[in-house]
Every structure is written in C-alpha cells, then in structure tokens.
Scaffold this motif. Structure first.
Motif, PDB file in Angstrom:
ATOM      1  N   PRO A   1      37.852  48.045  37.656  1.00  0.00           N
ATOM      2  CA  PRO A   1      38.687  47.680  36.517  1.00  0.00           C
ATOM      3  C   PRO A   1      37.870  46.864  35.524  1.00  0.00           C
ATOM      4  O   PRO A   1      36.837  46.279  35.876  1.00  0.00           O
ATOM      5  CB  PRO A   1      39.803  46.836  37.147  1.00  0.00           C
ATOM      6  CG  PRO A   1      39.219  46.311  38.418  1.00  0.00           C
ATOM      7  CD  PRO A   1      38.260  47.359  38.898  1.00  0.00           C
ATOM      8  N   ASP A   2      38.331  46.815  34.299  1.00  0.00           N
ATOM      9  CA  ASP A   2      37.611  46.123  33.242  1.00  0.00           C
ATOM     10  C   ASP A   2      37.266  44.686  33.630  1.00  0.00           C
ATOM     11  O   ASP A   2      36.199  44.171  33.293  1.00  0.00           O
ATOM     12  CB  ASP A   2      38.454  46.155  31.957  1.00  0.00           C
ATOM     13  CG  ASP A   2      37.694  45.630  30.763  1.00  0.00           C
ATOM     14  OD1 ASP A   2      36.542  46.051  30.569  1.00  0.00           O
ATOM     15  OD2 ASP A   2      38.237  44.793  30.030  1.00  0.00           O
ATOM     16  N   SER A   3      38.154  44.054  34.374  1.00  0.00           N
ATOM     17  CA  SER A   3      37.965  42.644  34.738  1.00  0.00           C
ATOM     18  C   SER A   3      36.776  42.423  35.671  1.00  0.00           C
ATOM     19  O   SER A   3      36.263  41.309  35.780  1.00  0.00           O
ATOM     20  CB  SER A   3      39.238  42.096  35.400  1.00  0.00           C
ATOM     21  OG  SER A   3      39.538  42.836  36.571  1.00  0.00           O
ATOM     22  N   ARG A   4      36.329  43.476  36.367  1.00  0.00           N
ATOM     23  CA  ARG A   4      35.217  43.326  37.318  1.00  0.00           C
ATOM     24  C   ARG A   4      33.991  44.141  36.920  1.00  0.00           C
ATOM     25  O   ARG A   4      32.980  44.100  37.616  1.00  0.00           O
ATOM     26  CB  ARG A   4      35.650  43.731  38.726  1.00  0.00           C
ATOM     27  CG  ARG A   4      36.716  42.862  39.327  1.00  0.00           C
ATOM     28  CD  ARG A   4      36.639  42.836  40.840  1.00  0.00           C
ATOM     29  NE  ARG A   4      35.568  41.984  41.332  1.00  0.00           N
ATOM     30  CZ  ARG A   4      35.280  41.842  42.621  1.00  0.00           C
ATOM     31  NH1 ARG A   4      35.959  42.506  43.534  1.00  0.00           N
ATOM     32  NH2 ARG A   4      34.299  41.048  43.011  1.00  0.00           N
ATOM     33  N   ARG A   5      34.089  44.867  35.837  1.00  0.00           N
ATOM     34  CA  ARG A   5      33.007  45.808  35.490  1.00  0.00           C
ATOM     35  C   ARG A   5      31.696  45.084  35.183  1.00  0.00           C
ATOM     36  O   ARG A   5      30.632  45.491  35.639  1.00  0.00           O
ATOM     37  CB  ARG A   5      33.444  46.682  34.326  1.00  0.00           C
ATOM     38  CG  ARG A   5      32.701  48.011  34.246  1.00  0.00           C
ATOM     39  CD  ARG A   5      33.385  48.959  33.284  1.00  0.00           C
ATOM     40  NE  ARG A   5      34.699  49.350  33.772  1.00  0.00           N
ATOM     41  CZ  ARG A   5      35.780  49.479  33.021  1.00  0.00           C
ATOM     42  NH1 ARG A   5      35.715  49.268  31.716  1.00  0.00           N
ATOM     43  NH2 ARG A   5      36.931  49.845  33.547  1.00  0.00           N
ATOM     44  N   ALA A   6      31.785  44.009  34.414  1.00  0.00           N
ATOM     45  CA  ALA A   6      30.563  43.260  34.076  1.00  0.00           C
ATOM     46  C   ALA A   6      29.924  42.680  35.332  1.00  0.00           C
ATOM     47  O   ALA A   6      28.694  42.703  35.490  1.00  0.00           O
ATOM     48  CB  ALA A   6      30.879  42.155  33.066  1.00  0.00           C
ATOM     49  N   GLU A   7      30.760  42.177  36.244  1.00  0.00           N
ATOM     50  CA  GLU A   7      30.252  41.628  37.506  1.00  0.00           C
ATOM     51  C   GLU A   7      29.551  42.717  38.316  1.00  0.00           C
ATOM     52  O   GLU A   7      28.483  42.491  38.892  1.00  0.00           O
ATOM     53  CB  GLU A   7      31.419  41.035  38.310  1.00  0.00           C
ATOM     54  CG  GLU A   7      31.013  40.426  39.637  1.00  0.00           C
ATOM     55  CD  GLU A   7      32.207  40.012  40.488  1.00  0.00           C
ATOM     56  OE1 GLU A   7      31.974  39.460  41.570  1.00  0.00           O
ATOM     57  OE2 GLU A   7      33.361  40.241  40.072  1.00  0.00           O
TER      58      GLU A   7
END
Length: 212
Positions: A128-134
């Motif tokens: 999900p977008d909330s974890r993509r950068a991580e």
C-alpha cells in the motif's frame, strides 16, 4: 489494512490470483546479462517459478517470502529437496542441486546486503502507498551500489482497490531514483478481456530497469 495477516490469509484460503504459472515472459525478455554466480534477490517471491529460471541461468538466487504455505508449495510443486536452518526470526531453506534458497519470514527483518541484482514482479505493487517508500528503501539497502533491478509495475484506472496497487509513473522514479528507466509497457485492457470487464480502459503493465 494490508498486514502480514492479510497475506497469510490469502495463501491459506487460496486467493492467490497474483501467482503466475510458468516463467514470466518479460523476465526472459528483459533480464540483464550478468556474470554467472551473481546474487539475485527476489522479494515477496511467493511460489514463483521465475526463481527456478534465474537459478538455471547460473545465478545465486534468494527469495524472501512471508507465507510458509507458499514456501512449502514452491518446494513441493518443483519436487525440490532442501535443508532448513533457523536464523533469528527467519527460516532459511537451501535447495539441493540448485543455487537457490528461500528465506521464510517478514521481508523487513531480512537484512543481508550487497546483492548484485533484484527482480520485483509483484512486490512493490503489493505494498500500500503507506509502506511503499519503506519497501523501496529497504530493498535498495539490500542491493550493492552497482546492482541491477528489473521491476514490473501496474498503473490502472477505475474504482479497483489493490492489491495489486496502481503505482503512478512519477512515483516510481521518485521512489527508486533517477537511474530507473521504463523500457516497455503494455495496456492489458486492450489485449485481455478480463480487465475490460472489470471496468478498466487502462491497465498498463510496465517494465522498469536499473542497469549497472
């Protein structure tokens, strides 16, 4: 909410539409030529036969997968013998006769580094977008400074909620950096009736590469 339990439940109930039988044609077409013995990371690998193909090319392949069911099915479906040992919270399954191992556990607990290449067919788009950068930061941290990457992403219209998630082109370059380049794309809504039936005019699968 996309949690570890969400994915474990998907495997338990057999809702694994993301799994592809056979070897992904885009992997065969676009995989970079690397020296034999190069180490290749396959995050969130599921039971993908792409790993068999990579190992047969002579690469040292490491897949990382949360679901023990996926791991058992991969090893069983391919009739592979293997040895297992525990390493902290991760289980390492080393295949006999192929340069291949499956690390069972949470990908974010996997800290080995200096991989020569990474293959991501369905990992980033599962985030999900909330974890993509991580996810991207963690993956880049596993790769050497000169590593290659082959990434397959999706971008689609309509009301569908992932996974797989739609990822904007600008987001990919922002996340992975300016070395990443799109090398192919195909609007599957024009070639596969299923996507049209689901209400998509655009269901674009793109291939991206960071080349050493």
């Amino acid at each position: 909410m996309i949690t570890n339990e969400f994915w474990l439940d998907r495997w338990k109930t057999g809702r694994i539409g993301f799994h592809q039988e056979g070897v992904n044609p885009k992997l065969i077409e676009f995989w970079p030529i690397l020296p034999k013995g190069s180490s290749v990371l396959v995050p969130l690998c599921g039971k993908s036969n792409d790993m068999i193909w990579l190992a047969e090319q002579g690469y040292q392949v490491t897949g990382v997968e949360l679901s023990s069911l996926a791991v058992i099915q991969f090893l069983g479906d391919n009739d592979l013998s293997y040895d297992t040992h525990q390493q902290g919270e991760l289980k390492i399954h080393t295949v006999n006769g192929l340069p291949l191992r499956i690390v069972e556990g949470d990908y974010f607990l996997f800290t080995e580094s200096e991989f020569d290449a990474c293959y991501d067919r369905a990992a980033m788009i599962a985030m999900p977008d909330s974890r993509r950068a991580e996810y991207v930061t963690h993956t880049l941290g596993r790769m050497s400074s000169t590593a290659s990457l082959l990434l397959i992403s999706l971008q689609y219209d309509g009301d569908t909620q992932g996974p797989p998630f739609s990822v904007e082109e600008e987001s990919i370059t922002a996340l992975w950096g300016n070395k990443i380049q799109r090398i192919a794309s195909e609007n599957l809504a024009q070639t596969t009736p299923l996507y049209k039936e689901q209400g998509h005019n655009v269901f674009e699968e793109s291939v991206w590469r960071i080349q050493a």
